[in-house]
Design a protein around this motif. Structure first.
Motif, PDB file in Angstrom:
ATOM      1  N   VAL A 148      -9.025   3.229   1.493  1.00 50.41           N
ATOM      2  CA  VAL A 148      -8.579   1.900   1.047  1.00 50.41           C
ATOM      3  C   VAL A 148      -8.987   0.832   2.068  1.00 50.41           C
ATOM      4  N   LEU A 149      -8.817   1.128   3.349  1.00 50.31           N
ATOM      5  CA  LEU A 149      -9.181   0.165   4.389  1.00 50.31           C
ATOM      6  C   LEU A 149     -10.683  -0.073   4.436  1.00 50.31           C
ATOM      7  N   VAL A 150     -11.470   0.994   4.299  1.00 46.35           N
ATOM      8  CA  VAL A 150     -12.933   0.841   4.328  1.00 46.35           C
ATOM      9  C   VAL A 150     -13.399  -0.008   3.153  1.00 46.35           C
ATOM     10  N   ALA A 206      -1.899  12.242   1.270  1.00 40.96           N
ATOM     11  CA  ALA A 206      -2.467  11.042   0.647  1.00 40.96           C
ATOM     12  C   ALA A 206      -2.654   9.931   1.674  1.00 40.96           C
ATOM     13  N   LEU A 207      -1.703   9.790   2.588  1.00 45.89           N
ATOM     14  CA  LEU A 207      -1.840   8.777   3.643  1.00 45.89           C
ATOM     15  C   LEU A 207      -3.068   9.049   4.504  1.00 45.89           C
ATOM     16  N   LEU A 208      -3.283  10.319   4.867  1.00 46.12           N
ATOM     17  CA  LEU A 208      -4.408  10.678   5.729  1.00 46.12           C
ATOM     18  C   LEU A 208      -5.752  10.501   5.032  1.00 46.12           C
ATOM     19  N   VAL A 209      -5.784  10.763   3.725  1.00 46.29           N
ATOM     20  CA  VAL A 209      -7.055  10.740   2.997  1.00 46.29           C
ATOM     21  C   VAL A 209      -7.321   9.376   2.368  1.00 46.29           C
ATOM     22  N   VAL A 227      -8.910   2.100  -5.891  1.00 50.42           N
ATOM     23  CA  VAL A 227      -9.270   3.235  -5.036  1.00 50.42           C
ATOM     24  C   VAL A 227      -8.219   4.333  -5.144  1.00 50.42           C
ATOM     25  N   MET A 228      -6.961   3.964  -5.061  1.00 52.53           N
ATOM     26  CA  MET A 228      -5.883   4.961  -5.111  1.00 52.53           C
ATOM     27  C   MET A 228      -5.842   5.693  -6.443  1.00 52.53           C
ATOM     28  N   GLN A 229      -6.055   4.969  -7.531  1.00 50.30           N
ATOM     29  CA  GLN A 229      -5.964   5.607  -8.838  1.00 50.30           C
ATOM     30  C   GLN A 229      -7.065   6.647  -9.028  1.00 50.30           C
ATOM     31  N   LEU A 244       0.826  -1.209   0.000  1.00 51.78           N
ATOM     32  CA  LEU A 244       0.000   0.000   0.000  1.00 51.78           C
ATOM     33  C   LEU A 244       0.859   1.256   0.000  1.00 51.78           C
ATOM     34  N   LEU A 245       1.863   1.298   0.857  1.00 50.79           N
ATOM     35  CA  LEU A 245       2.722   2.472   0.920  1.00 50.79           C
ATOM     36  C   LEU A 245       3.483   2.659  -0.390  1.00 50.79           C
ATOM     37  N   GLY A 246       3.955   1.565  -0.969  1.00 54.21           N
ATOM     38  CA  GLY A 246       4.693   1.659  -2.228  1.00 54.21           C
ATOM     39  C   GLY A 246       3.842   2.173  -3.369  1.00 54.21           C
TER      40      GLY A 246
END
Length: 429
Positions: A373-375, A365-368, A341-343, A39-41
């Motif tokens: 992504v988890l939900v 981006a991490l906060l938003v 989701v990220m895209q 996910l981080l990558g």
């Protein structure tokens, strides 16, 4: 507020896996670290692609992102976990790995467990792209071969997209790693037959070490192409990581006995996670491939050694935390849904928010995006994936249809066993 807290605490128990196996929360904890790296990558890669033209990074940011933008490090840990889990499953039964009963149950379980969520993800993504005409921005590979989106869909459904086209799958970019997993699933029974027929543990250790050395040599020397087939991201290249997982499954008891009184072994886990990620920049330097593979294989071994240590050690305690093991247990759903989701979110977010600092953009981006992504991933896990964890879900589904239309049931149904967590033998993913 207390009710909300209790509800949050209770979620990991409500979303426990449906399985008949023994629960090992620490293995789901390893999956958590693997999916966290992925996910981080991928999130860092989105930031890099969307900001590269408008806001060049500082030297420090460029150095940091060179380590972050390698989600494949988490995939390698997934490969090791898959080898471990399948080997443990095999060792728990007494059937020959090439016997018809074993192969029938083995492949049936893989197909019924892994295929339906993946099929649903591909078809929904294909339908949405066809209806909306959405073209993922800043994703050059989406325009790569094959030219037809339908051909790309068919290749992904057959798990041969990278073998045929070399390009990552257009509908689901991370799908290349699932294709490698499927190649291993096909090959694993033969591995078990050849390896576990040696009964003497010392001799089997020698066989395992020789096989590991041979697989490393093949991975480093394998041609990128063999005629029309592209081998650059095939099982030939990644088999050593699966094999290390098999060796860890075979020798986990002596490793656990040796590590039981060594509290400092907990540090091996953290060092292994760092080792997996820190050599990422060497990935694009062919002359360093051997060193990179050696460090990453040693890192996977260190991570498993730490998780085999005593239960009170810090690394194993972290791996066993309820929310850590839940997210790790749902890693297959997160793997299937996170990049979609990220895209979409990155396309919207970085259209209106383009800071000068890449680190600020990554923090935002991490906060938003990570909560979203988890939900989505946990929702997919709860509503879709858990259904296919039930070993006899086709019979359960047919019984529901018969009840719905007032038809008599054909046979009694075996109820699925619910235990706390349980690392499913099929992996993800």
């Amino acid at each position: 507020m207390p009710n909300l807290y209790r509800a949050l605490v209770d979620i990991p128990h409500r979303l426990q896996r449906l399985t008949a196996g023994a629960y090992r929360p620490e293995i789901d904890g390893l999956r958590f670290f693997a999916i966290a790296i992925v996910l981080l990558g991928h999130l860092a890669s989105r930031v890099e692609k969307f900001l590269a033209r408008s806001s060049p990074p500082s030297r420090a940011e460029a150095g940091i992102f060179s380590f972050l933008t390698h989600p494949g490090a988490g995939v390698l840990l997934f490969f090791g976990i898959s080898g471990f889990i399948l080997a443990v499953q095999f060792l728990r039964q007494d059937r020959a790995p090439l016997s018809r009963p074993f192969l029938s149950r083995y492949f049936r379980r893989r197909i019924l467990r892994i295929e339906p969520p993946y099929l649903l993800l591909l078809l929904v993504t294909y339908g949405l792209i066809r209806v909306t005409g959405f073209q993922p921005p800043e994703t050059a590979r989406f325009a790569g071969p094959p030219a037809s989106l339908a051909d790309s869909l068919l290749a992904s459904l057959g798990y041969v997209h990278v073998l045929l086209y070399e390009n990552t799958p257009r509908l689901f970019g991370p799908g290349w790693s699932l294709e490698v997993e499927v190649q291993f699933y096909l090959f694993a029974p033969l591995c078990f037959f050849a390896y576990f027929r040696t009964r003497d543990a010392a001799r089997r250790a020698m066989v395992g070490a020789v096989a590991l050395a041979a697989s490393i040599a093949v991975a480093l020397l394998a041609p990128a192409d063999a005629g029309p087939v592209h081998l650059g991201r095939s099982l030939l290249v990644f088999f050593p990581y699966f094999w290390v997982g098999i060796l860890m499954a075979d020798f986990q008891d002596p490793i656990r006995a040796f590590a039981a009184s060594r509290r400092h072994w907990s540090w091996l886990g953290w060092a292994g996670l760092v080792g997996l990620c820190i050599v990422g920049p060497l990935q694009d330097m062919p002359e360093w491939r051997g060193l990179m593979m050696a460090v990453r294989l040693a890192s996977v071994v260190a991570i498993f050694a730490a998780v085999f240590s005593a239960e009170h050690t810090a690394f194993r305690r972290v791996c066993s935390l309820p929310w850590i093991s839940l997210i790790g247990g749902a890693c297959y759903s997160l793997y299937l849904t996170h990049l979609q989701v990220m895209q979409v979110m990155s396309a919207v977010m970085f259209r209106v928010f383009q800071p000068d600092s890449w680190l600020v953009a990554l923090g935002a981006a991490l906060l938003v995006q990570i909560p979203a992504v988890l939900v989505v991933g946990l929702g997919f896990y709860a509503l879709v994936e858990r259904t296919f964890m039930i070993p006899n879900w086709p019979s359960v589904a047919m019984a529901g249809v018969r009840r719905r239309f007032g038809l008599p049931a054909r046979a009694p149904l075996a109820a699925a066993t619910v235990v706390h967590g349980a690392a499913a033998a099929d992996g993800r993913r």
